[in-house]
Design a protein around this motif. Structure first.
Motif, PDB file in Angstrom:
ATOM      1  N   SER A  73       0.836  -1.199   0.000  1.00 40.16           N
ATOM      2  CA  SER A  73       0.000   0.000   0.000  1.00 40.16           C
ATOM      3  C   SER A  73       0.865   1.239   0.000  1.00 40.16           C
ATOM      4  N   ALA A  74       2.031   1.160   0.627  1.00 39.97           N
ATOM      5  CA  ALA A  74       3.046   2.216   0.567  1.00 39.97           C
ATOM      6  C   ALA A  74       4.340   1.653   1.116  1.00 39.97           C
ATOM      7  N   TYR A  75       5.440   2.177   0.591  1.00 44.59           N
ATOM      8  CA  TYR A  75       6.747   1.821   1.131  1.00 44.59           C
ATOM      9  C   TYR A  75       7.686   2.997   0.922  1.00 44.59           C
ATOM     10  N   CYS A  76       8.693   3.050   1.783  1.00 39.77           N
ATOM     11  CA  CYS A  76       9.708   4.084   1.650  1.00 39.77           C
ATOM     12  C   CYS A  76      11.008   3.531   2.223  1.00 39.77           C
ATOM     13  N   LEU A  77      12.013   3.450   1.379  1.00 39.98           N
ATOM     14  CA  LEU A  77      13.332   3.021   1.815  1.00 39.98           C
ATOM     15  C   LEU A  77      14.151   4.276   2.095  1.00 39.98           C
ATOM     16  N   MET A  78      14.148   4.685   3.346  1.00 39.21           N
ATOM     17  CA  MET A  78      14.957   5.817   3.766  1.00 39.21           C
ATOM     18  C   MET A  78      16.420   5.369   3.772  1.00 39.21           C
ATOM     19  N   VAL A 116       3.766   7.534   5.181  1.00 43.16           N
ATOM     20  CA  VAL A 116       4.934   6.776   4.724  1.00 43.16           C
ATOM     21  C   VAL A 116       5.630   7.495   3.575  1.00 43.16           C
ATOM     22  N   ILE A 117       4.864   7.877   2.573  1.00 47.74           N
ATOM     23  CA  ILE A 117       5.415   8.485   1.362  1.00 47.74           C
ATOM     24  C   ILE A 117       6.046   9.857   1.639  1.00 47.74           C
ATOM     25  N   GLU A 118       5.550  10.554   2.653  1.00 52.90           N
ATOM     26  CA  GLU A 118       6.089  11.884   2.966  1.00 52.90           C
ATOM     27  C   GLU A 118       7.317  11.857   3.869  1.00 52.90           C
ATOM     28  N   ASN A 119       7.784  10.686   4.272  1.00 51.21           N
ATOM     29  CA  ASN A 119       8.978  10.590   5.110  1.00 51.21           C
ATOM     30  C   ASN A 119      10.181  11.323   4.535  1.00 51.21           C
ATOM     31  N   PRO A 120      10.521  11.144   3.261  1.00 48.58           N
ATOM     32  CA  PRO A 120      11.696  11.854   2.724  1.00 48.58           C
ATOM     33  C   PRO A 120      11.542  13.374   2.729  1.00 48.58           C
ATOM     34  N   ALA A 173      12.197  14.474   6.281  1.00 49.40           N
ATOM     35  CA  ALA A 173      13.637  14.356   6.550  1.00 49.40           C
ATOM     36  C   ALA A 173      14.458  15.334   5.708  1.00 49.40           C
ATOM     37  N   GLN A 174      13.774  16.154   4.925  1.00 47.80           N
ATOM     38  CA  GLN A 174      14.400  17.170   4.069  1.00 47.80           C
ATOM     39  C   GLN A 174      15.373  16.570   3.049  1.00 47.80           C
ATOM     40  N   LEU A 175      15.032  15.364   2.559  1.00 45.67           N
ATOM     41  CA  LEU A 175      15.817  14.744   1.499  1.00 45.67           C
ATOM     42  C   LEU A 175      15.348  15.216   0.126  1.00 45.67           C
ATOM     43  N   VAL A 176      14.059  15.542   0.022  1.00 49.53           N
ATOM     44  CA  VAL A 176      13.454  16.042  -1.216  1.00 49.53           C
ATOM     45  C   VAL A 176      12.384  17.063  -0.849  1.00 49.53           C
ATOM     46  N   LYS A 177      11.949  17.819  -1.850  1.00 47.20           N
ATOM     47  CA  LYS A 177      10.886  18.806  -1.614  1.00 47.20           C
ATOM     48  C   LYS A 177       9.495  18.196  -1.801  1.00 47.20           C
ATOM     49  N   ASP A 209       9.682  13.133  -5.898  1.00 41.98           N
ATOM     50  CA  ASP A 209      11.100  13.277  -6.207  1.00 41.98           C
ATOM     51  C   ASP A 209      11.969  12.208  -5.549  1.00 41.98           C
ATOM     52  N   TYR A 210      11.383  11.399  -4.683  1.00 41.90           N
ATOM     53  CA  TYR A 210      12.161  10.378  -3.975  1.00 41.90           C
ATOM     54  C   TYR A 210      11.997   9.044  -4.696  1.00 41.90           C
ATOM     55  N   PRO A 211      13.071   8.482  -5.233  1.00 38.92           N
ATOM     56  CA  PRO A 211      12.946   7.299  -6.087  1.00 38.92           C
ATOM     57  C   PRO A 211      12.687   5.986  -5.357  1.00 38.92           C
ATOM     58  N   LEU A 212      12.901   5.927  -4.051  1.00 37.92           N
ATOM     59  CA  LEU A 212      12.777   4.659  -3.332  1.00 37.92           C
ATOM     60  C   LEU A 212      11.525   4.590  -2.465  1.00 37.92           C
TER      61      LEU A 212
END
Length: 171
Positions: A62-67, A130-134, A137-141, A145-148
């Motif tokens: 349903s969602a995933y994020c590899l930080m 989940v998807i907004e984690n990056p 964490a200020q990795l992307v705006k 934009d987060y590929p993982l």
């Protein structure tokens, strides 16, 4: 204290088989907080292994994020045969083996943290978290934009339209 600061092997809930139809929020952390998923070659390999393990064990992502040093998974069982422990173990074993071949080190901390979702919880709102984690964490705006990160169930537009539940994991 940060939720993931000292993640030990949690005790599994009594009376929960982790098999069959259910939805779970899972967090797992790399050993020594190594930033394995920030590597351009390993992050996509881990992402592919995740989607393949989920598919094989009959889970929708349903969602995933590899930080960079941990992963958040929102998994929804797609059959009575779905087994959360087997799915997470399969993915961690596969990625751990690949990591050890190239880095001569273990990838994962022992265990993982999971939360069984209640029927009244809004999966899409949790997917947004989940998807907004990056972004947090200020990795992307923007999440796109987060590929993982991603979903095999929802589009980013559907997830973005959900009302975010900021404290859904607290009791």
């Amino acid at each position: 204290m940060h939720l993931l600061a000292h993640m030990a092997q949690p005790r599994r809930l009594p009376g929960i088989s982790y098999k069959g139809f259910a939805a779970y929020f899972v967090t797992t952390v790399t050993l020594g907080r190594v930033k394995a998923f920030s590597l351009l070659d390993f992050g996509p390999l881990a992402q592919q292994a995740l989607t393949e393990s989920a598919d094989r064990e009959q889970f929708a992502l349903s969602a995933y994020c590899l930080m960079p040093d941990h992963a958040h998974l929102l998994l929804t069982a797609a059959s009575e045969g779905s087994d959360l422990r087997r799915m997470v173990s399969s993915w961690k074993q596969r990625t751990g083996f690949a990591w050890s071949r190239t880095h001569s080190a273990k990838l994962w901390q022992h265990g993982y943290w999971e939360r069984v979702l209640r029927d009244d919880e809004d999966i899409v709102s949790i997917a947004r978290y989940v998807i907004e984690n990056p972004v947090r964490a200020q990795l992307v705006k923007e999440p796109r934009d987060y590929p993982l990160s991603g979903s095999t169930v929802y589009t980013l537009e559907e997830i973005g339209a959900a009302v975010q539940m900021r404290v859904w994991w607290r009791h």
